[in-house]
Design a protein around this motif. Structure first.
Motif, PDB file in Angstrom:
ATOM      1  N   ARG A 189       0.805  -1.223   0.000  1.00 52.76           N
ATOM      2  CA  ARG A 189       0.000   0.000   0.000  1.00 52.76           C
ATOM      3  C   ARG A 189       0.837   1.271   0.000  1.00 52.76           C
ATOM      4  N   SER A 190       2.060   1.208   0.475  1.00 47.48           N
ATOM      5  CA  SER A 190       2.888   2.410   0.548  1.00 47.48           C
ATOM      6  C   SER A 190       3.454   2.821  -0.803  1.00 47.48           C
ATOM      7  N   ARG A 191       3.432   1.940  -1.790  1.00 53.79           N
ATOM      8  CA  ARG A 191       3.944   2.300  -3.113  1.00 53.79           C
ATOM      9  C   ARG A 191       3.008   3.305  -3.786  1.00 53.79           C
TER      10      ARG A 191
ATOM     11  N   ASP B  41      -7.989   0.931   0.093  1.00 58.22           N
ATOM     12  CA  ASP B  41      -7.164  -0.276   0.167  1.00 58.22           C
ATOM     13  C   ASP B  41      -7.933  -1.416  -0.483  1.00 58.22           C
TER      14      ASP B  41
ATOM     15  N   HIS C 218      -3.055   0.206  -2.756  1.00 61.48           N
ATOM     16  CA  HIS C 218      -3.797   1.446  -2.511  1.00 61.48           C
ATOM     17  C   HIS C 218      -3.599   2.356  -3.712  1.00 61.48           C
TER      18      HIS C 218
ATOM     19  N   HIS D 164      -3.387   5.696  -5.176  1.00 59.47           N
ATOM     20  CA  HIS D 164      -3.177   7.043  -4.655  1.00 59.47           C
ATOM     21  C   HIS D 164      -3.686   8.124  -5.599  1.00 59.47           C
TER      22      HIS D 164
END
Length: 679
Positions: free
Chosen positions: A69-71, A154, A181, A183
């Motif tokens: 998810r942080s990508r 998510d 996620h 963005h």
């Protein structure tokens, strides 16, 4: 298109009764039923989906599921799209390797095999898009919400990961499950405008909100270029689709517009082709049966050879995707603006694809995808919209988990058969609705003549698509000599929205002579195309209501004078500048080389105005009617004070009238700003 120097006072164009509002929903549902679809969702599906809740990500996290998810994932799609099937992210590795990850919505997690929802999807097999009405394969609670990779959410996904070397080869592939996620939901037209050096407001605001997004898009663009280079070397065909869709305002059709290819669409096309190939190879390594997508060698290769010959190119006698790809690449480079019409002819001659079951225990690859020049290809990137993609996803997840595949060969053969059949039915529905919408919009233009390109020719009939507006129909008289790719003048004789009939005729006694002349003009256009912008001595050969025509003194080239022709008469010697060439249709355009400075200044103002309105297509404006002639109606907006042409709804207008307009299209290169009456 040219604006009058000042308001032109003339009698208003004869008023025509506006076409009544067209009930798209009822017509589309009827056509769906006629073609074997079940457009609504039965009670058991509605009840089943009503019980669904957003799945817990805590339950999803295990040793086989990665948290990504942080990508900086993003999607690029149509502005109106809500069923987002895939998102993308890229990173640069050592040794100039790019890692590209395609996240595909994990639909299987909420639509288990043999559920009521799955059974309904297996029957329809695809979402059907009929312009303003969409018939989704899955209920909207799923396709546009719980299983859609929406911005800010998510979601579970199946990720296809590829490491791409500098020469475009994929040096490593992997398929795995993850939580992702999205963005940023980006739009094709905005990204394409940014790639052309004109970042629009919406994308600039996303760049400001998300640090690193612009750099991420540059990486994704580079990855796409690498992937495309390998496909081109292998003989993948560079084709551009042109889809015509109705513009509906308050239930009334105000225009038929084309959705054209752009550089952002090219990025996503490259990604989807690469991901589908990687998925096919992943399943191959697991030695499991799978459904493959194929397009066989074209049966009408001889006509492709003839189309190439029209513009001075030579194709081999036998089907050769590499030779065809080279021809298309050269034509796209030589004439990008008219390339979509050549693409249309090629697509029609290649024929549709189909699904087959491939038993992976064998290495035989007799059938491949001719257009993509690949032998291993499946559909896996759109499980919200295509049932075969959902089935492929289930097989991949079973392989990744190391469990038995949940489909037998007999089941997969039936899925392949059903999906091929219903895909053909979906094309019929979409084509029928385009024709019904077009017929409703064109019914007050019966008797008018148009230039068209032939898109189909068989014992069943001859079909054409008008150059403008982009409407398709059947030639019911005067068609024996026509073939795919020919450019011909047709007259509209029937426009029936109830039956969806749009019928044209040609001048039977004259069609052969005009076709021969058209083919000569295509050859002329191809020969002189590199000299756009040069000035020539010419002789005026004739003039009429349709235009003024000249023949060059030193070259066997004829064309039409599009600007500055006032006062020219047959026999005059003039200096003309070559402004536009269209080898696809055989059009050659000139303008008077002696252009008054005030006219050049006006053209520059029009170009600036079109650039100013580039981001506002689809908005409405207040305007005054400034000019009415037999050929056009001209307007000036109140704010901003931009001039343009009223191309839909201009009949019956008078100078000085205040109107409300819908901005249809702009062309900053040619300075076109076109509106429709918003009523």
């Amino acid at each position: 298109m040219t604006l009058p120097n000042e308001a032109v006072v003339s009698a208003p164009l004869p008023e025509r009764t506006p076409a009544p509002a067209y009930d798209f929903a009822a017509a589309a549902e009827a056509v769906m039923l006629e073609n074997g679809f079940h457009p609504g969702f039965p009670a058991e599906v509605t009840a089943e989906v009503g019980r669904l809740r957003k799945p817990s990500l805590r339950d999803a996290m295990d040793a086989h599921v990665r948290d990504l998810r942080s990508r900086l994932w993003s999607s690029i799609d149509n502005r109106s799209s809500r069923d987002l099937d895939q998102i993308e992210v890229a990173e640069r590795l050592p040794n100039d390797v790019l890692r590209l990850c395609i996240g595909i919505a994990d639909v299987d997690v909420l639509v288990p095999k043999d559920s009521a929802t799955d059974a309904h999807a297996a029957g329809n097999t695809t979402s059907v898009y009929t312009g303003p009405i969409v018939f989704p394969m899955l209920p909207e609670k799923l396709s546009t919400d719980l299983t859609s990779l929406n911005e800010g959410q998510d979601r579970r996904a199946v990720v296809v990961e590829m490491d791409i070397a500098a020469d475009g080869t994929v040096v490593r592939e992997d398929v795995y499950r993850a939580v992702v996620h999205n963005h940023a939901k980006l739009v094709y037209e905005s990204v394409a405008s940014w790639m052309d050096g004109h970042p629009p407001r919406d994308l600039r605001s996303q760049f400001a909100r998300l640090r690193g997004l612009e750099e991420q898009l540059l990486l994704q663009q580079e990855a796409a270029v690498r992937l495309r280079s390998v496909r081109e070397r292998a003989g993948s065909l560079s084709l551009e689709s042109v889809e015509a869709q109705p513009v509906v305002v308050a239930g009334r059709i105000v225009d038929i517009v084309k959705t054209e290819q752009n550089r952002a669409r090219d990025i996503i096309e490259s990604y989807m082709v690469a991901a589908n190939g990687a998925m096919a190879r992943f399943l191959d390594t697991k030695r499991v049966p799978a459904i493959r997508r194929i397009v066989r060698s074209p049966k009408r290769w001889d006509r492709l050879v003839a189309l190439a010959a029209d513009v001075g190119e030579v194709l081999p006698d036998a089907p050769d995707s590499l030779a065809l790809a080279g021809f298309l690449a050269r034509r796209k480079a030589a004439d990008p603006r008219h390339f979509p019409d050549l693409s249309l002819s090629v697509v029609k001659l290649l024929g549709p694809g189909e699904y087959i079951l491939e038993r992976r225990m064998k290495t035989d690859r007799r059938d491949g995808h001719f257009g993509l020049a690949v032998t291993e290809y499946t559909h896996s990137t759109a499980p919200n919209r295509r049932y075969v993609d959902l089935v492929t996803q289930r097989i991949a997840k079973d392989c990744q988990a190391g469990v038995a595949v949940r489909y037998s060969e007999a089941e997969l053969m039936e899925v392949a058969r059903r999906c091929t059949m219903m895909e053909d039915a979906a094309r019929k529905v979409e084509r029928s609705m385009r024709k019904k919408a077009a017929a409703a919009w064109m019914r007050d233009r019966v008797g008018e003549s148009f230039m068209a390109i032939v898109t189909g020719a068989s014992p069943k009939g001859t079909y054409v698509r008008l150059l403008s507006p982009p409407i398709e129909g059947r030639v019911v008289r005067g068609a024996p000599s026509l073939d795919v790719g020919d450019t011909v003048q047709v007259t509209l004789v029937v426009s029936d929205p109830v039956k969806g009939h749009i019928d044209f005729t040609t001048a039977e006694s004259d069609v052969d002579r005009k076709l021969a002349r058209s083919r000569r003009k295509k050859a002329m256009a191809a020969s002189i195309a590199p000299r756009v912008g040069e000035t020539f001595d010419a002789e005026v050969t004739g003039g009429s209501d349709k235009g003024t025509y000249v023949r060059l003194v030193d070259l066997a080239v004829e064309g039409r004078v599009m600007r500055g022709q006032k006062g020219m008469t047959a026999g005059d010697r003039v200096r003309v500048t070559l402004t536009d060439v269209d080898p696809v249709h055989g059009f050659i355009d000139f303008e008077n080389a002696v252009v008054e400075p005030r006219k050049q200044d006006r053209l520059e103002r029009k170009r600036q105005a079109a650039a100013l309105l580039r981001e506002r297509v689809g908005e409405t404006f207040d305007a005054d009617i400034t000019g009415v002639t037999q050929k056009a109606t001209w307007v000036r907006l109140i704010d901003p004070p931009v001039e343009g042409r009223l191309v839909r709804g201009g009949r019956g207008q008078t100078i000085g009238a205040r109107v409300r307009l819908l901005l249809l299209s702009v062309d900053p290169v040619r300075g076109f700003v076109d509106f429709a009456l918003d009523s």
